[in-house]
Design a protein around this motif. Structure first.
Motif, PDB file in Angstrom:
ATOM      1  N   THR A  87      -0.368  -0.599  -5.451  1.00 49.28           N
ATOM      2  CA  THR A  87       0.277  -0.932  -6.722  1.00 49.28           C
ATOM      3  C   THR A  87      -0.860  -1.329  -7.675  1.00 49.28           C
ATOM      4  OG1 THR A  87       0.557  -3.325  -6.410  1.00 49.28           O
ATOM      5  CG2 THR A  87       2.253  -1.900  -5.453  1.00 49.28           C
ATOM      6  N   GLY A  88      -0.689  -1.008  -8.965  1.00 47.65           N
ATOM      7  CA  GLY A  88      -1.767  -1.313  -9.915  1.00 47.65           C
ATOM      8  C   GLY A  88      -2.906  -0.310  -9.847  1.00 47.65           C
ATOM      9  N   ILE A  89      -2.592   0.915  -9.439  1.00 44.23           N
ATOM     10  CA  ILE A  89      -3.656   1.933  -9.262  1.00 44.23           C
ATOM     11  C   ILE A  89      -4.269   2.354 -10.600  1.00 44.23           C
ATOM     12  CG2 ILE A  89      -2.130   3.983  -9.338  1.00 44.23           C
ATOM     13  CD1 ILE A  89      -3.890   5.023  -6.917  1.00 44.23           C
TER      14      ILE A  89
ATOM     15  N   GLN B  21      -8.138  -1.580 -13.496  1.00 37.20           N
ATOM     16  CA  GLN B  21      -9.575  -1.558 -13.192  1.00 37.20           C
ATOM     17  C   GLN B  21      -9.827  -1.454 -11.678  1.00 37.20           C
ATOM     18  OE1 GLN B  21     -13.345  -4.384 -14.150  1.00 37.20           O
ATOM     19  NE2 GLN B  21     -11.707  -5.429 -13.089  1.00 37.20           N
ATOM     20  N   SER B  22      -9.339  -2.426 -10.916  1.00 38.96           N
ATOM     21  CA  SER B  22      -9.664  -2.466  -9.489  1.00 38.96           C
ATOM     22  C   SER B  22      -8.924  -1.386  -8.716  1.00 38.96           C
ATOM     23  CB  SER B  22      -9.318  -3.834  -8.907  1.00 38.96           C
ATOM     24  OG  SER B  22      -9.950  -4.827  -9.658  1.00 38.96           O
ATOM     25  N   GLY B  23      -7.679  -1.098  -9.119  1.00 37.76           N
ATOM     26  CA  GLY B  23      -6.913  -0.059  -8.441  1.00 37.76           C
ATOM     27  C   GLY B  23      -7.626   1.280  -8.482  1.00 37.76           C
TER      28      GLY B  23
ATOM     29  N   ILE C  47       2.861   4.089 -10.307  1.00 39.40           N
ATOM     30  CA  ILE C  47       2.583   3.941 -11.746  1.00 39.40           C
ATOM     31  C   ILE C  47       3.881   3.657 -12.490  1.00 39.40           C
ATOM     32  CG2 ILE C  47       0.480   5.315 -11.862  1.00 39.40           C
ATOM     33  CD1 ILE C  47       2.285   7.584 -13.036  1.00 39.40           C
ATOM     34  N   ARG C  48       3.718   2.964 -13.624  1.00 39.71           N
ATOM     35  CA  ARG C  48       4.885   2.639 -14.447  1.00 39.71           C
ATOM     36  C   ARG C  48       5.116   3.770 -15.431  1.00 39.71           C
ATOM     37  NH1 ARG C  48       4.273  -3.033 -17.111  1.00 39.71           N
ATOM     38  NH2 ARG C  48       2.142  -2.444 -17.634  1.00 39.71           N
ATOM     39  N   ARG C  49       6.348   4.007 -15.727  1.00 40.07           N
ATOM     40  CA  ARG C  49       6.680   4.981 -16.768  1.00 40.07           C
ATOM     41  C   ARG C  49       6.219   4.400 -18.111  1.00 40.07           C
ATOM     42  NH1 ARG C  49       7.396   8.547 -20.482  1.00 40.07           N
ATOM     43  NH2 ARG C  49       9.015   7.984 -21.954  1.00 40.07           N
TER      44      ARG C  49
ATOM     45  N   ALA D 230      -5.869   6.921 -17.618  1.00 41.50           N
ATOM     46  CA  ALA D 230      -7.246   7.323 -17.959  1.00 41.50           C
ATOM     47  C   ALA D 230      -8.247   6.999 -16.847  1.00 41.50           C
ATOM     48  CB  ALA D 230      -7.672   6.627 -19.251  1.00 41.50           C
ATOM     49  N   ARG D 231      -8.050   5.866 -16.158  1.00 37.15           N
ATOM     50  CA  ARG D 231      -9.048   5.457 -15.158  1.00 37.15           C
ATOM     51  C   ARG D 231      -8.978   6.292 -13.873  1.00 37.15           C
ATOM     52  NH1 ARG D 231      -6.956   0.022 -16.665  1.00 37.15           N
ATOM     53  NH2 ARG D 231      -8.555  -1.145 -17.794  1.00 37.15           N
ATOM     54  N   ILE D 232      -7.900   7.059 -13.697  1.00 36.70           N
ATOM     55  CA  ILE D 232      -7.778   7.812 -12.431  1.00 36.70           C
ATOM     56  C   ILE D 232      -7.622   9.318 -12.660  1.00 36.70           C
ATOM     57  CG2 ILE D 232      -6.937   5.986 -10.873  1.00 36.70           C
ATOM     58  CD1 ILE D 232      -4.080   6.801 -11.601  1.00 36.70           C
TER      59      ILE D 232
ATOM     60  N   ASN E 125      -1.546  -4.672  -2.886  1.00 40.68           N
ATOM     61  CA  ASN E 125      -0.729  -5.089  -4.027  1.00 40.68           C
ATOM     62  C   ASN E 125      -1.608  -5.627  -5.162  1.00 40.68           C
ATOM     63  OD1 ASN E 125       1.516  -5.684  -5.617  1.00 40.68           O
ATOM     64  ND2 ASN E 125       1.626  -7.770  -4.812  1.00 40.68           N
ATOM     65  N   LEU E 126      -2.058  -4.704  -6.013  1.00 42.92           N
ATOM     66  CA  LEU E 126      -2.916  -5.090  -7.147  1.00 42.92           C
ATOM     67  C   LEU E 126      -2.140  -5.114  -8.467  1.00 42.92           C
ATOM     68  CD1 LEU E 126      -6.174  -3.002  -6.448  1.00 42.92           C
ATOM     69  CD2 LEU E 126      -5.371  -5.065  -5.367  1.00 42.92           C
ATOM     70  N   GLY E 127      -0.919  -4.651  -8.462  1.00 44.77           N
ATOM     71  CA  GLY E 127      -0.131  -4.609  -9.702  1.00 44.77           C
ATOM     72  C   GLY E 127       0.152  -6.019 -10.187  1.00 44.77           C
ATOM     73  N   ALA E 128      -0.035  -6.238 -11.477  1.00 46.77           N
ATOM     74  CA  ALA E 128       0.223  -7.571 -12.041  1.00 46.77           C
ATOM     75  C   ALA E 128       0.112  -7.538 -13.556  1.00 46.77           C
ATOM     76  CB  ALA E 128      -0.799  -8.591 -11.511  1.00 46.77           C
ATOM     77  N   GLN E 129       0.784  -8.489 -14.184  1.00 50.61           N
ATOM     78  CA  GLN E 129       0.453  -8.835 -15.569  1.00 50.61           C
ATOM     79  C   GLN E 129      -0.751  -9.744 -15.379  1.00 50.61           C
ATOM     80  OE1 GLN E 129      -0.756  -9.947 -18.474  1.00 50.61           O
ATOM     81  NE2 GLN E 129       0.395 -11.833 -18.192  1.00 50.61           N
TER      82      GLN E 129
ATOM     83  N   PRO F   2       0.754 -19.908 -16.438  1.00 45.93           N
ATOM     84  CA  PRO F   2       1.849 -19.203 -15.751  1.00 45.93           C
ATOM     85  C   PRO F   2       1.309 -18.110 -14.817  1.00 45.93           C
ATOM     86  CG  PRO F   2       2.392 -19.528 -18.052  1.00 45.93           C
ATOM     87  CD  PRO F   2       0.951 -19.936 -17.905  1.00 45.93           C
ATOM     88  N   TYR F   3       0.219 -17.463 -15.220  1.00 44.26           N
ATOM     89  CA  TYR F   3      -0.402 -16.447 -14.357  1.00 44.26           C
ATOM     90  C   TYR F   3      -0.834 -17.079 -13.038  1.00 44.26           C
ATOM     91  CZ  TYR F   3      -4.138 -13.399 -12.553  1.00 44.26           C
ATOM     92  OH  TYR F   3      -4.944 -12.626 -11.741  1.00 44.26           O
ATOM     93  N   ALA F   4      -1.587 -18.187 -13.129  1.00 41.50           N
ATOM     94  CA  ALA F   4      -2.121 -18.829 -11.923  1.00 41.50           C
ATOM     95  C   ALA F   4      -0.992 -19.366 -11.047  1.00 41.50           C
ATOM     96  CB  ALA F   4      -3.078 -19.945 -12.319  1.00 41.50           C
TER      97      ALA F   4
ATOM     98  N   ARG G  83     -14.839  -0.415 -16.581  1.00 39.65           N
ATOM     99  CA  ARG G  83     -13.415  -0.079 -16.652  1.00 39.65           C
ATOM    100  C   ARG G  83     -12.536  -1.293 -16.914  1.00 39.65           C
ATOM    101  NH1 ARG G  83     -12.659   3.845 -11.407  1.00 39.65           N
ATOM    102  NH2 ARG G  83     -14.472   5.165 -11.854  1.00 39.65           N
ATOM    103  N   ARG G  84     -13.112  -2.442 -17.147  1.00 43.12           N
ATOM    104  CA  ARG G  84     -12.338  -3.655 -17.440  1.00 43.12           C
ATOM    105  C   ARG G  84     -11.547  -3.431 -18.727  1.00 43.12           C
ATOM    106  NH1 ARG G  84      -9.847  -8.100 -15.367  1.00 43.12           N
ATOM    107  NH2 ARG G  84     -11.140  -9.968 -15.454  1.00 43.12           N
ATOM    108  N   GLY G  85     -10.323  -3.948 -18.774  1.00 43.38           N
ATOM    109  CA  GLY G  85      -9.512  -3.822 -19.987  1.00 43.38           C
ATOM    110  C   GLY G  85     -10.223  -4.436 -21.188  1.00 43.38           C
TER     111      GLY G  85
END
Ligand code: NAP
Length: 352
Positions: A12-14, A17-19, A37-39, A46-48, A89-93, A157-159, A192-194
């Protein structure tokens, strides 16, 4: 395992950056890589793109599937269809400041999304190994150096969402015997960092300033200190965790700590500019509660499976500046920087 003996991974999160680096690493090791991937109404791949493969090919090595960490049904369906050996599981906000603006969404994806995935693995009685992308932000106000025993004291909230996901990962390991690892990673960066993350914001702005397309760069807290490593080094550590005989939790870190101010100094110096002429602070970028100092102690990962970062702060800054100059059509050699920094080479060279 596929019929032809390839290990099967699901990421997830492919598209992140890290995905994207992890997908390259696993392909280079002969895995079949599946990514969720999300619709989106515009492409977010672009990164893949360079590793994309026509889905009509038999015995494929790379495939993308629509899904979302908010959707339990699709996670269940994909896990049962793909039958992965390893799930990452790399997908995240993943943006800390944004998590103050969309806290409920952040918790839904980063905290409950992880629970949804683990619950699907449990329900299906899958024997897959599971990697959770935990974050050094979980340490919050706990002073450095932080290791696996350091208390969590989340400041966003992220942490807080990542702390929930970490404890859920540990609980599913203990309660159901799932091979679930939590990798607590200090910041990792790359070309590739955002572009809204501070390191990339700086190197991206430098290229624009040199091209006379930007005059100023607006930043938040320049005194925040972080342990910045190189994302390709860190994804290797993620994979190594899942190859161990037992599931466990590990810190990955460089062990060095530098402030945002130091990053600015180092980056602007490379192109012979004084950062003070270009940087302004904007209170909008200050977080309501910030994390002052993060510096990790990754001696457990080193002792258990020999993980060590190859790229440290100065090389990281340099390679990010070089890649942003090149992206902007500028010649890094004009500034005495090599045109092709050897450290920017990815796992691509090993791809089948
Ligand atoms: N980089 C770091 O310094 C660091 C440190 C510690 C932990 N982490 C964690 O490590 C992971 C990877 O970090 P990164 O730097 O690669 O982050 P990133 O570049 O922001 O990538 C995040 C990925 O998650 C996907 N995503 C977002 N919302 C989603 C949803 N609702 N359902 C499914 N996927 C979703 C994104 O997809 P779109 O492309 O569609 O947006 C993207 O592929 C994240 O979980 C992050 O929190 C990162």
């Amino acid at each position: 395992m596929t019929e032809t003996g390839k290990k099967v991974a699901l990421i997830t999160g492919i598209t992140g950056q890290s995905g994207s680096y992890l997908a390259e690493l696993l392909l280079s090791k002969g895995y079949q890589v599946n990514g969720i991937i999300r619709r989106s109404s515009s492409f977010n791949t672009a990164r893949i793109e360079h590793i994309y493969q026509d889905p009509h090919e038999k015995d494929y090595r790379f495939r993308l599937w629509y899904g979302d960490l908010s959707d339990s049904g699709v996670l269940l369906k994909l896990l049962s269809q793909i039958q992965p050996d390893e799930v990452y599981n790399l997908g995240a906000q993943s943006h800390v400041k944004v998590s103050f603006e969309i806290p409920e969404y952040t918790a839904d994806i980063d905290a409950i999304g992880t629970l949804r995935l683990l619950e699907a693995i449990r329900y299906l009685k899958s024997s897959c190994k599971f990697y959770q992308a935990s974050s050094s932000e979980m340490f919050g106000s706990s002073p450095p150096p932080q290791n696996e025993k350091t208390q969590f004291a989340p400041r966003s909230p992220y942490a807080a969402s990542k702390v929930f996901a970490h404890h859920t990962t540990v609980n599913y390991r203990e309660a159901y015997g799932i091979f679930a690892c939590s990798g607590i990673l200090m910041n990792h960066e790359s070309p590739r960092r955002g572009e809204t993350f501070v390191t990339r914001k700086i190197t991206h702005a430098i290229a624009k300033i040199l091209n006379k397309k930007q005059e100023k760069i607006y930043l938040g807290n320049l005194d925040a200190k972080r342990d910045w490593g190189y994302a390709p080094d860190f994804v290797e550590g993620m994979w190594m965790m899942l190859q161990q005989p037992q599931a466990d939790d590990y810190i990955l870190a460089t062990g060095e700590m530098h402030s945002v101010r130091e990053f600015l100094e180092e980056a602007f110096k490379l192109v012979d500019l004084d950062w003070k002429n270009y940087v302004e602070t904007d209170p909008r970028y200050f977080r309501p509660t910030d994390v002052d100092e993060l510096r990790g102690d990754s001696s457990k990962a080193k002792a258990k499976f020999g993980w060590q970062p190859k790229v440290k702060f100065k090389d990281l800054v340099r390679l990010m500046v070089i890649e942003d100059l090149k992206l902007a059509g500028l010649d890094p050699s004009k500034y005495g920087l090599e045109a092709r920094h050897p450290l920017t080479a990815t796992f691509l060279k090993d791809l089948p």
